[in-house]
Design a protein around this motif. Sequence first.
Motif, PDB file in Angstrom:
ATOM      1  N   ALA A   1       0.841  -1.205   0.000  1.00  0.00           N
ATOM      2  CA  ALA A   1       0.000   0.000   0.000  1.00  0.00           C
ATOM      3  C   ALA A   1       0.874   1.251   0.000  1.00  0.00           C
ATOM      4  N   ALA A   2       1.901   1.265   0.832  1.00  0.00           N
ATOM      5  CA  ALA A   2       2.803   2.420   0.893  1.00  0.00           C
ATOM      6  C   ALA A   2       3.522   2.606  -0.447  1.00  0.00           C
ATOM      7  N   ALA A   3       3.955   1.505  -1.045  1.00  0.00           N
ATOM      8  CA  ALA A   3       4.645   1.586  -2.333  1.00  0.00           C
ATOM      9  C   ALA A   3       3.718   2.140  -3.409  1.00  0.00           C
ATOM     10  N   GLY A   4       2.490   1.646  -3.447  1.00  0.00           N
ATOM     11  CA  GLY A   4       1.531   2.134  -4.435  1.00  0.00           C
ATOM     12  C   GLY A   4       1.266   3.622  -4.295  1.00  0.00           C
ATOM     13  N   LEU A   5       1.099   4.073  -3.063  1.00  0.00           N
ATOM     14  CA  LEU A   5       0.852   5.494  -2.831  1.00  0.00           C
ATOM     15  C   LEU A   5       2.098   6.326  -3.153  1.00  0.00           C
ATOM     16  N   ALA A   6       3.257   5.847  -2.735  1.00  0.00           N
ATOM     17  CA  ALA A   6       4.496   6.590  -2.979  1.00  0.00           C
ATOM     18  C   ALA A   6       4.766   6.743  -4.474  1.00  0.00           C
ATOM     19  N   LEU A   7       4.491   5.703  -5.234  1.00  0.00           N
ATOM     20  CA  LEU A   7       4.720   5.768  -6.675  1.00  0.00           C
ATOM     21  C   LEU A   7       3.742   6.728  -7.361  1.00  0.00           C
ATOM     22  N   ARG A   8       2.686   7.059  -6.657  1.00  0.00           N
ATOM     23  CA  ARG A   8       1.729   8.049  -7.171  1.00  0.00           C
ATOM     24  C   ARG A   8       1.989   9.432  -6.592  1.00  0.00           C
ATOM     25  N   GLY A   9       3.077   9.548  -5.823  1.00  0.00           N
ATOM     26  CA  GLY A   9       3.483  10.829  -5.278  1.00  0.00           C
ATOM     27  C   GLY A   9       2.822  11.222  -3.967  1.00  0.00           C
ATOM     28  N   ALA A  10       2.128  10.291  -3.323  1.00  0.00           N
ATOM     29  CA  ALA A  10       1.438  10.594  -2.071  1.00  0.00           C
ATOM     30  C   ALA A  10       2.438  10.619  -0.905  1.00  0.00           C
ATOM     31  N   GLU A  11       2.457  11.723  -0.203  1.00  0.00           N
ATOM     32  CA  GLU A  11       3.395  11.912   0.909  1.00  0.00           C
ATOM     33  C   GLU A  11       3.206  10.868   2.007  1.00  0.00           C
ATOM     34  N   ARG A  12       1.979  10.466   2.286  1.00  0.00           N
ATOM     35  CA  ARG A  12       1.770   9.497   3.365  1.00  0.00           C
ATOM     36  C   ARG A  12       2.362   8.142   3.025  1.00  0.00           C
ATOM     37  N   GLY A  13       2.381   7.772   1.769  1.00  0.00           N
ATOM     38  CA  GLY A  13       3.043   6.536   1.364  1.00  0.00           C
ATOM     39  C   GLY A  13       4.549   6.623   1.575  1.00  0.00           C
ATOM     40  N   LEU A  14       5.118   7.778   1.244  1.00  0.00           N
ATOM     41  CA  LEU A  14       6.553   7.984   1.447  1.00  0.00           C
ATOM     42  C   LEU A  14       6.921   7.926   2.921  1.00  0.00           C
ATOM     43  N   ARG A  15       6.071   8.491   3.778  1.00  0.00           N
ATOM     44  CA  ARG A  15       6.336   8.465   5.221  1.00  0.00           C
ATOM     45  C   ARG A  15       6.362   7.034   5.749  1.00  0.00           C
ATOM     46  N   VAL A  16       5.420   6.216   5.302  1.00  0.00           N
ATOM     47  CA  VAL A  16       5.380   4.821   5.755  1.00  0.00           C
ATOM     48  C   VAL A  16       6.594   4.062   5.232  1.00  0.00           C
ATOM     49  N   LEU A  17       6.989   4.302   3.991  1.00  0.00           N
ATOM     50  CA  LEU A  17       8.189   3.650   3.467  1.00  0.00           C
ATOM     51  C   LEU A  17       9.422   4.061   4.258  1.00  0.00           C
ATOM     52  N   ASP A  18       9.513   5.318   4.643  1.00  0.00           N
ATOM     53  CA  ASP A  18      10.637   5.775   5.459  1.00  0.00           C
ATOM     54  C   ASP A  18      10.642   5.067   6.811  1.00  0.00           C
ATOM     55  N   GLU A  19       9.465   4.933   7.403  1.00  0.00           N
ATOM     56  CA  GLU A  19       9.347   4.246   8.688  1.00  0.00           C
ATOM     57  C   GLU A  19       9.796   2.791   8.558  1.00  0.00           C
ATOM     58  N   ILE A  20       9.341   2.123   7.515  1.00  0.00           N
ATOM     59  CA  ILE A  20       9.711   0.729   7.283  1.00  0.00           C
ATOM     60  C   ILE A  20      11.217   0.614   7.051  1.00  0.00           C
ATOM     61  N   SER A  21      11.775   1.535   6.275  1.00  0.00           N
ATOM     62  CA  SER A  21      13.211   1.456   5.954  1.00  0.00           C
ATOM     63  C   SER A  21      14.083   1.612   7.197  1.00  0.00           C
ATOM     64  N   ARG A  22      13.619   2.368   8.187  1.00  0.00           N
ATOM     65  CA  ARG A  22      14.388   2.511   9.424  1.00  0.00           C
ATOM     66  C   ARG A  22      14.469   1.191  10.189  1.00  0.00           C
ATOM     67  N   GLY A  23      13.514   0.304   9.980  1.00  0.00           N
ATOM     68  CA  GLY A  23      13.514  -0.989  10.650  1.00  0.00           C
ATOM     69  C   GLY A  23      14.300  -2.066   9.927  1.00  0.00           C
ATOM     70  N   ILE A  24      14.774  -1.765   8.729  1.00  0.00           N
ATOM     71  CA  ILE A  24      15.511  -2.755   7.945  1.00  0.00           C
ATOM     72  C   ILE A  24      16.983  -2.720   8.344  1.00  0.00           C
ATOM     73  N   LYS A  25      17.482  -3.882   8.742  1.00  0.00           N
ATOM     74  CA  LYS A  25      18.862  -3.975   9.233  1.00  0.00           C
ATOM     75  C   LYS A  25      19.848  -4.464   8.176  1.00  0.00           C
TER      76      LYS A  25
END
Length: 63
Positions: free
Chosen positions: A16-40
Amino acid sequence: MAAHLADPHFDARIEAAAGLALRGAERGLRVLDEISRGIKSHRSPGAGRLADVGHLRRVIKCQ
């Protein structure tokens, strides 16, 4: 898609975050950023999909 940003299933949330981010939606980008912080590492769940989304975002910006 926005309803799935808080989905308890990780795969649904990242898609869902990827789909929104690829459409330029800021909330999708925020969730992707949150997820990326958890990736080790590159083996962490979601690491490959985040790399794919990052690549697609770069390609879209170049067009």
